[in-house]
Structures are given as C-alpha cells and as structure tokens.
Design a protein around this motif. Structure first.
Motif, PDB file in Angstrom:
ATOM      1  N   GLY A 159       0.791  -1.229   0.000  1.00  0.00           N
ATOM      2  CA  GLY A 159       0.000   0.000   0.000  1.00  0.00           C
ATOM      3  C   GLY A 159       0.820   1.274   0.000  1.00  0.00           C
ATOM      4  O   GLY A 159       0.302   2.343  -0.331  1.00  0.00           O
ATOM      5  N   GLU A 160       2.085   1.195   0.359  1.00  0.00           N
ATOM      6  CA  GLU A 160       2.906   2.405   0.405  1.00  0.00           C
ATOM      7  C   GLU A 160       3.264   2.919  -0.987  1.00  0.00           C
ATOM      8  O   GLU A 160       3.735   4.049  -1.127  1.00  0.00           O
ATOM      9  N   ALA A 161       3.051   2.098  -2.011  1.00  0.00           N
ATOM     10  CA  ALA A 161       3.308   2.555  -3.375  1.00  0.00           C
ATOM     11  C   ALA A 161       2.278   3.587  -3.823  1.00  0.00           C
ATOM     12  O   ALA A 161       2.509   4.304  -4.791  1.00  0.00           O
ATOM     13  N   TYR A 162       1.143   3.667  -3.110  1.00  0.00           N
ATOM     14  CA  TYR A 162       0.109   4.651  -3.446  1.00  0.00           C
ATOM     15  C   TYR A 162       0.393   5.965  -2.721  1.00  0.00           C
ATOM     16  O   TYR A 162      -0.386   6.445  -1.901  1.00  0.00           O
ATOM     17  N   HIS A 163       1.533   6.549  -3.054  1.00  0.00           N
ATOM     18  CA  HIS A 163       2.027   7.726  -2.339  1.00  0.00           C
ATOM     19  C   HIS A 163       1.200   8.966  -2.649  1.00  0.00           C
ATOM     20  O   HIS A 163       0.948   9.789  -1.764  1.00  0.00           O
ATOM     21  N   ASN A 164       0.767   9.109  -3.895  1.00  0.00           N
ATOM     22  CA  ASN A 164      -0.080  10.245  -4.267  1.00  0.00           C
ATOM     23  C   ASN A 164      -1.412  10.187  -3.522  1.00  0.00           C
ATOM     24  O   ASN A 164      -1.889  11.212  -2.990  1.00  0.00           O
ATOM     25  N   ASN A 165      -2.001   8.996  -3.456  1.00  0.00           N
ATOM     26  CA  ASN A 165      -3.245   8.825  -2.698  1.00  0.00           C
ATOM     27  C   ASN A 165      -3.040   9.177  -1.230  1.00  0.00           C
ATOM     28  O   ASN A 165      -3.885   9.812  -0.594  1.00  0.00           O
ATOM     29  N   HIS A 166      -1.909   8.740  -0.687  1.00  0.00           N
ATOM     30  CA  HIS A 166      -1.607   8.964   0.728  1.00  0.00           C
ATOM     31  C   HIS A 166      -1.416  10.448   1.035  1.00  0.00           C
ATOM     32  O   HIS A 166      -1.850  10.929   2.079  1.00  0.00           O
ATOM     33  N   HIS A 167      -0.780  11.181   0.117  1.00  0.00           N
ATOM     34  CA  HIS A 167      -0.607  12.611   0.345  1.00  0.00           C
ATOM     35  C   HIS A 167      -1.932  13.365   0.227  1.00  0.00           C
ATOM     36  O   HIS A 167      -2.110  14.403   0.867  1.00  0.00           O
ATOM     37  N   LYS A 168      -2.848  12.848  -0.580  1.00  0.00           N
ATOM     38  CA  LYS A 168      -4.176  13.459  -0.674  1.00  0.00           C
ATOM     39  C   LYS A 168      -5.011  13.163   0.560  1.00  0.00           C
ATOM     40  O   LYS A 168      -5.739  14.031   1.067  1.00  0.00           O
ATOM     41  N   HIS A 169      -4.930  11.948   1.064  1.00  0.00           N
ATOM     42  CA  HIS A 169      -5.729  11.531   2.224  1.00  0.00           C
ATOM     43  C   HIS A 169      -4.802  10.915   3.281  1.00  0.00           C
ATOM     44  O   HIS A 169      -4.809   9.700   3.495  1.00  0.00           O
ATOM     45  N   PRO A 173      -6.624   4.982   6.545  1.00  0.00           N
ATOM     46  CA  PRO A 173      -5.821   3.759   6.678  1.00  0.00           C
ATOM     47  C   PRO A 173      -5.682   2.999   5.361  1.00  0.00           C
ATOM     48  O   PRO A 173      -4.721   2.269   5.171  1.00  0.00           O
ATOM     49  N   ASN A 174      -6.645   3.179   4.447  1.00  0.00           N
ATOM     50  CA  ASN A 174      -6.612   2.497   3.154  1.00  0.00           C
ATOM     51  C   ASN A 174      -6.048   3.455   2.109  1.00  0.00           C
ATOM     52  O   ASN A 174      -6.687   4.450   1.745  1.00  0.00           O
ATOM     53  N   ASN A 175      -4.849   3.165   1.597  1.00  0.00           N
ATOM     54  CA  ASN A 175      -4.226   4.033   0.607  1.00  0.00           C
ATOM     55  C   ASN A 175      -4.759   3.819  -0.805  1.00  0.00           C
ATOM     56  O   ASN A 175      -4.478   4.614  -1.699  1.00  0.00           O
ATOM     57  N   ALA A 176      -5.495   2.748  -1.036  1.00  0.00           N
ATOM     58  CA  ALA A 176      -6.071   2.488  -2.354  1.00  0.00           C
ATOM     59  C   ALA A 176      -7.340   3.315  -2.525  1.00  0.00           C
ATOM     60  O   ALA A 176      -8.172   3.385  -1.616  1.00  0.00           O
ATOM     61  N   THR A 177      -7.498   3.932  -3.708  1.00  0.00           N
ATOM     62  CA  THR A 177      -8.694   4.731  -3.958  1.00  0.00           C
ATOM     63  C   THR A 177      -9.435   4.326  -5.228  1.00  0.00           C
ATOM     64  O   THR A 177     -10.640   4.500  -5.311  1.00  0.00           O
ATOM     65  N   ARG A 178      -8.745   3.783  -6.225  1.00  0.00           N
ATOM     66  CA  ARG A 178      -9.400   3.387  -7.468  1.00  0.00           C
ATOM     67  C   ARG A 178      -9.709   1.890  -7.460  1.00  0.00           C
ATOM     68  O   ARG A 178      -9.136   1.127  -6.666  1.00  0.00           O
ATOM     69  N   ASP A 183      -4.559  -2.358  -1.410  1.00  0.00           N
ATOM     70  CA  ASP A 183      -3.671  -2.028  -0.300  1.00  0.00           C
ATOM     71  C   ASP A 183      -3.631  -3.209   0.670  1.00  0.00           C
ATOM     72  O   ASP A 183      -4.535  -3.382   1.486  1.00  0.00           O
ATOM     73  N   MET A 184      -2.575  -4.025   0.558  1.00  0.00           N
ATOM     74  CA  MET A 184      -2.461  -5.203   1.404  1.00  0.00           C
ATOM     75  C   MET A 184      -2.258  -4.829   2.868  1.00  0.00           C
ATOM     76  O   MET A 184      -2.686  -5.560   3.773  1.00  0.00           O
ATOM     77  N   GLY A 185      -1.633  -3.683   3.108  1.00  0.00           N
ATOM     78  CA  GLY A 185      -1.475  -3.226   4.487  1.00  0.00           C
ATOM     79  C   GLY A 185      -2.820  -2.976   5.149  1.00  0.00           C
ATOM     80  O   GLY A 185      -3.051  -3.367   6.299  1.00  0.00           O
ATOM     81  N   PHE A 186      -3.723  -2.349   4.407  1.00  0.00           N
ATOM     82  CA  PHE A 186      -5.059  -2.099   4.947  1.00  0.00           C
ATOM     83  C   PHE A 186      -5.821  -3.400   5.152  1.00  0.00           C
ATOM     84  O   PHE A 186      -6.530  -3.564   6.159  1.00  0.00           O
ATOM     85  N   GLN A 187      -5.688  -4.340   4.213  1.00  0.00           N
ATOM     86  CA  GLN A 187      -6.374  -5.622   4.370  1.00  0.00           C
ATOM     87  C   GLN A 187      -5.875  -6.354   5.618  1.00  0.00           C
ATOM     88  O   GLN A 187      -6.639  -7.049   6.295  1.00  0.00           O
ATOM     89  N   THR A 188      -4.594  -6.170   5.936  1.00  0.00           N
ATOM     90  CA  THR A 188      -4.055  -6.751   7.166  1.00  0.00           C
ATOM     91  C   THR A 188      -4.676  -6.086   8.386  1.00  0.00           C
ATOM     92  O   THR A 188      -4.981  -6.744   9.390  1.00  0.00           O
ATOM     93  N   MET A 189      -4.894  -4.765   8.309  1.00  0.00           N
ATOM     94  CA  MET A 189      -5.565  -4.052   9.405  1.00  0.00           C
ATOM     95  C   MET A 189      -6.982  -4.586   9.609  1.00  0.00           C
ATOM     96  O   MET A 189      -7.428  -4.756  10.752  1.00  0.00           O
ATOM     97  N   VAL A 190      -7.690  -4.836   8.512  1.00  0.00           N
ATOM     98  CA  VAL A 190      -9.048  -5.382   8.603  1.00  0.00           C
ATOM     99  C   VAL A 190      -9.022  -6.738   9.308  1.00  0.00           C
ATOM    100  O   VAL A 190      -9.865  -7.034  10.168  1.00  0.00           O
ATOM    101  N   PHE A 191      -8.035  -7.563   8.955  1.00  0.00           N
ATOM    102  CA  PHE A 191      -7.891  -8.877   9.592  1.00  0.00           C
ATOM    103  C   PHE A 191      -7.603  -8.731  11.085  1.00  0.00           C
ATOM    104  O   PHE A 191      -8.197  -9.432  11.919  1.00  0.00           O
TER     105      PHE A 191
END
Length: 201
Positions: A159-169, A173-178, A183-191
């Motif tokens: 999920g850290e590859a979505y740096h533009n998304n992260h700077h916008k929001h 916790p979820n860096n994926a927007t489209r 974002d596997m990091g966020f999916q781990t948080m859900v788990f």
C-alpha cells in the motif's frame, strides 16, 4: 505487541516508532521543500537522500534537532524498549545472526551479495518509496507536491506505493482509492480488527 513485532521483523533496520512518526509528519508538512527530511528534490541521487534521511532521523532521535509540539502529539513512545532495541550493539547482533543464516543456507558465492541489502533492508524500502514515489508513476490527484503512485497494483510495498493517494488523504488507513488498486497493508488491518487486536477509525 507491535513494538516487539517491528523489532523481530526489521532486525538491524529497526527504528524508533516515535521518531519515525515524527519524521513522517514533517515530510507531509514540508513535502518537496528544504525542510522536508527526505525529499528527492533536496539530493542529487537516491543514496544521498538515504544519507540525508539517516542524519535527519538520528538528529531528531537524539534531540539534536527539535520539532514543533504539534508534530509530537499522540506518537507511540516506549523509551525503555528503544534503549535495548535501538543501539549499535543490538544491530551488530542482528548482523551476526544474518551471517549465520547465510552461512547455513547459501549455496553459491553470489548469494552473499544480498547480505548488505538484508542488513539495510529498511533503508532500501524507505528509499524506494520516497525516491521513486516522487519521481515516477501516475497521479490520481493533482497536488502541490510531486507525490505519485508507483504501481497500479501494489503487491510489493503493501500500500505504500500509493504515495499520491496517501498525500491526498494522509489520515485514511486504506491508501487504495481506485477500483484496481489494492492495499495489502489495509487488508491486514481489517484482519487484525476482526481478531479484536486493533480498531480502525
């Protein structure tokens, strides 16, 4: 749990969660400016940026430089643990463990070439995200900084590859927007939330 987990998974790359949080907040506050603690616009190559990041990190960690109180709010801090986990003796112990593992498992001389990367893996990951994600990639949002998304499907940086998304929001916790971003990091948080270990706001 998470301090100890970071220590065992990061090994010789372990850094203070408090200082990491501080340097990350400073990056967001001063992105691409002279005050940015790790920006590709302040250094001529990624290795110089790594060195600058290292110096800025340690100056904050030892208190040589300070940051405004607003950046310190609610950061995790376990000073007694960091005294054990965050020192050169512990780092050299980790390096010795890596050497033993390589000695037991390496079957060819060229495999030893990966040992330096193993020792500084955390710095390499930070360099990849903070250099590439301000140099190459695509943008979902037009911002006043050069942040970009490195990969359309992030299976490497969790999920850290979505740096533009992260700077916008930055608070999400979820860096994926489209629809195609994952974002596997966020999916781990859900788990972890399902296990009642954390609670996502």
């Amino acid at each position: 749990m998470f301090y100890i987990g970071c220590f065992f998974t990061q090994g010789s790359s372990y850094i203070s969660a408090y200082t990491y949080g501080l340097i990350h907040r400073l990056h967001h506050a001063h992105t691409d400016k002279a005050e940015d603690p790790h920006s590709p616009h302040n250094d001529p190559n990624p290795f110089m940026m790594m060195w600058t990041t290292r110096n800025n990190y340690f100056n904050l960690y030892i208190g040589k430089t300070d940051a405004a109180e607003k950046y310190k709010k609610n950061l995790p801090d376990w000073e007694r643990f960091d005294k054990i986990a965050h020192n050169y003796i512990t780092r050299f112990c980790w390096i010795a463990i890596y050497i033993i593992v390589y000695a037991l498992l390496a079957t060819a001389w060229w495999q030893w070439l990966f040992l330096p990367a193993t020792i500084i893996m955390g710095s390499l990951q930070g360099m990849a995200v903070n250099w590439w994600a301000h140099k190459f990639g695509y943008e979902n949002y037009k911002l006043t900084n050069t942040s970009k998304n490195i990969l359309p499907f992030d299976f490497i940086f969790w999920g850290e590859a979505y740096h533009n998304n992260h700077h916008k929001h930055p608070q999400r916790p979820n860096n994926a927007t489209r629809w195609f971003e994952w974002d596997m990091g966020f999916q781990t948080m859900v788990f972890l939330q399902k296990l009642r270990i954390i609670k996502i706001k």
